[in-house]
Write a protein that holds these residues in place. Structure first.
Motif, PDB file in Angstrom:
ATOM      1  N   SER A  16      -3.201 -22.092   5.106  1.00 56.59           N
ATOM      2  CA  SER A  16      -3.661 -20.705   5.186  1.00 56.59           C
ATOM      3  C   SER A  16      -4.423 -20.284   3.934  1.00 56.59           C
ATOM      4  CB  SER A  16      -2.477 -19.760   5.411  1.00 56.59           C
ATOM      5  OG  SER A  16      -1.561 -19.827   4.332  1.00 56.59           O
ATOM      6  N   SER A  17      -4.499 -21.167   2.942  1.00 59.41           N
ATOM      7  CA  SER A  17      -5.245 -20.874   1.708  1.00 59.41           C
ATOM      8  C   SER A  17      -5.407 -22.168   0.915  1.00 59.41           C
ATOM      9  CB  SER A  17      -4.527 -19.824   0.859  1.00 59.41           C
ATOM     10  OG  SER A  17      -3.269 -20.326   0.412  1.00 59.41           O
ATOM     11  N   GLY A  18      -6.167 -22.083  -0.173  1.00 58.70           N
ATOM     12  CA  GLY A  18      -6.258 -23.172  -1.144  1.00 58.70           C
ATOM     13  C   GLY A  18      -6.753 -24.484  -0.589  1.00 58.70           C
ATOM     14  N   LEU A  19      -6.186 -25.577  -1.114  1.00 60.36           N
ATOM     15  CA  LEU A  19      -6.625 -26.911  -0.716  1.00 60.36           C
ATOM     16  C   LEU A  19      -6.401 -27.151   0.769  1.00 60.36           C
ATOM     17  CD1 LEU A  19      -7.707 -29.718  -1.338  1.00 60.36           C
ATOM     18  CD2 LEU A  19      -5.384 -30.399  -1.992  1.00 60.36           C
ATOM     19  N   GLY A  20      -5.272 -26.696   1.295  1.00 62.41           N
ATOM     20  CA  GLY A  20      -5.003 -26.896   2.717  1.00 62.41           C
ATOM     21  C   GLY A  20      -6.070 -26.268   3.594  1.00 62.41           C
ATOM     22  N   VAL A  35      -4.900 -27.893  13.597  1.00 62.34           N
ATOM     23  CA  VAL A  35      -3.809 -26.929  13.683  1.00 62.34           C
ATOM     24  C   VAL A  35      -3.618 -26.360  12.285  1.00 62.34           C
ATOM     25  CG1 VAL A  35      -1.398 -26.531  14.279  1.00 62.34           C
ATOM     26  CG2 VAL A  35      -2.724 -28.240  15.546  1.00 62.34           C
ATOM     27  N   VAL A  36      -3.953 -25.099  12.132  1.00 61.74           N
ATOM     28  CA  VAL A  36      -3.821 -24.415  10.845  1.00 61.74           C
ATOM     29  C   VAL A  36      -2.406 -23.874  10.740  1.00 61.74           C
ATOM     30  CG1 VAL A  36      -4.731 -22.603   9.355  1.00 61.74           C
ATOM     31  CG2 VAL A  36      -6.261 -23.783  10.943  1.00 61.74           C
ATOM     32  N   HIS A  37      -1.719 -24.235   9.658  1.00 65.11           N
ATOM     33  CA  HIS A  37      -0.322 -23.836   9.492  1.00 65.11           C
ATOM     34  C   HIS A  37      -0.139 -22.896   8.312  1.00 65.11           C
ATOM     35  CE1 HIS A  37       3.386 -24.431   7.067  1.00 65.11           C
ATOM     36  NE2 HIS A  37       3.904 -23.955   8.177  1.00 65.11           N
ATOM     37  N   ARG A  43      -3.067 -14.286   7.445  1.00 64.82           N
ATOM     38  CA  ARG A  43      -3.870 -15.212   6.650  1.00 64.82           C
ATOM     39  C   ARG A  43      -4.178 -16.477   7.435  1.00 64.82           C
ATOM     40  NH1 ARG A  43      -0.473 -16.006   1.342  1.00 64.82           N
ATOM     41  NH2 ARG A  43      -1.976 -17.701   1.078  1.00 64.82           N
ATOM     42  N   THR A  44      -3.189 -16.970   8.166  1.00 62.91           N
ATOM     43  CA  THR A  44      -3.375 -18.206   8.930  1.00 62.91           C
ATOM     44  C   THR A  44      -4.377 -17.997  10.052  1.00 62.91           C
ATOM     45  OG1 THR A  44      -1.055 -18.738   8.426  1.00 62.91           O
ATOM     46  CG2 THR A  44      -2.148 -20.071  10.096  1.00 62.91           C
ATOM     47  N   GLU A  45      -4.263 -16.871  10.754  1.00 64.35           N
ATOM     48  CA  GLU A  45      -5.217 -16.554  11.816  1.00 64.35           C
ATOM     49  C   GLU A  45      -6.630 -16.410  11.269  1.00 64.35           C
ATOM     50  OE1 GLU A  45      -4.889 -16.441  14.981  1.00 64.35           O
ATOM     51  OE2 GLU A  45      -2.829 -15.922  15.555  1.00 64.35           O
ATOM     52  N   ALA A  46      -6.748 -15.858  10.073  1.00 63.61           N
ATOM     53  CA  ALA A  46      -8.073 -15.669   9.477  1.00 63.61           C
ATOM     54  C   ALA A  46      -8.751 -17.007   9.214  1.00 63.61           C
ATOM     55  CB  ALA A  46      -7.955 -14.867   8.185  1.00 63.61           C
TER      56      ALA A  46
END
Length: 267
Positions: A16-20, A35-37, A43-46
């Motif tokens: 949801s942010s950063g390197l991921g 799949v965004v976790h 934040r994850t949806e964004a």
């Protein structure tokens, strides 16, 4: 190079942010469904929305991987995964041997190591059955170059590298590979703000351009002499995720600009 990720499905934990987030974007740009976790839904949806707007495919999984229930929820949404990137981790640069508590050790190990194990146990059996998969741990160069500060963090990263090698032995002849990426410094906005403040306090300059070379030389000397940008790490992960990396397993790739212990090698 064509990474041949079209048709693959990848879960990137802590994306949801950063390197991921950067890894998820790069994998999606290369054709994978990602799949965004995260734990924060907004934040994850964004992040997922941004991937879709760029032409990629993304789903969203919400859950605390520090718990079995959270891992179950994320695995249920992820479904059949071809690529698992265990990126989620916790890091606090202010903690030292004089301030770290047993609770800090337990929390860091649970988030940085056991959370990844939870996802491995839930998703890798399916990879083995299908005869293809990629498991990638994101660790830190501190796992083999620990400093006096953050001993619990360094130890957790050594464990991440070790479990990647052990998992490779477990998955031999299966078509599933297991590797680790040991990262050096990452130029996130938070890291830049933190280092800029330290640099000003130390008299290294006022601007980031002035402070960066001094910060690297004093805190984490490397042969490249700068802090790594997120895309450089994400590109390595994308390579490991594809068919081209089929002959690479059980390895820890040091993506750190040639970070070295100043007591071992001269600058």
């Amino acid at each position: 190079m064509e990474l041949r990720l079209a048709g693959k499905r990848a879960l990137v934990t802590g994306s949801s942010s950063g390197l991921g987030e950067e890894i998820a974007k790069v994998l999606a740009a290369e054709g994978a469904t990602v799949v965004v976790h995260g734990r924060d839904r907004a934040r994850t949806e964004a992040v997922a929305k941004g991937i879709r707007e760029a032409g990629g495919q993304a789903d969203v999984a919400i859950g605390d991987l520090g718990t079995d229930a959270g891992a179950d929820a994320v695995a249920a949404v992820a479904g059949s995964i071809d690529v698992l990137v265990n990126n989620m981790g916790v890091f606090d640069p202010s903690i030292s041997w004089t301030t770290v508590t047993p609770e800090d050790w337990a929390h860091t190990y649970n988030v940085n190591v056991i959370a990844g194990v939870r996802m491995i146990q839930r998703l890798v059996p399916g990879m083995r059955e299908r005869g293809w998969g990629r498991v990638i741990q994101i660790s830190s160069v501190t796992g083999h170059l620990p400093q006096a500060s953050q001993p619990h963090y360094a130890a957790s990263n050594a464990a991440r590298d070790n479990l990647a090698a052990s998992l490779a032995r477990e998955l031999k002849h299966s078509g599933v590979t297991s590797n680790s990426v040991a990262a050096g410094g990452m130029l996130t906005p938070a890291a830049q703000d933190y280092l800029t403040e330290i640099g000003r306090q130390q008299g290294w300059g006022e601007s980031w351009a002035e402070i960066e070379p001094r910060a690297v030389a004093e805190l984490a000397p490397s042969d490249v002499g700068r802090v790594g940008i997120l895309r450089e790490y994400a590109d390595v992960v994308a390579f490991l995720a594809g068919p081209s990396a089929a002959y690479l397993t059980g390895a820890t790739l040091n993506v750190d600009g040639g970070w070295y212990d100043p007591g071992v090698r001269s600058a």
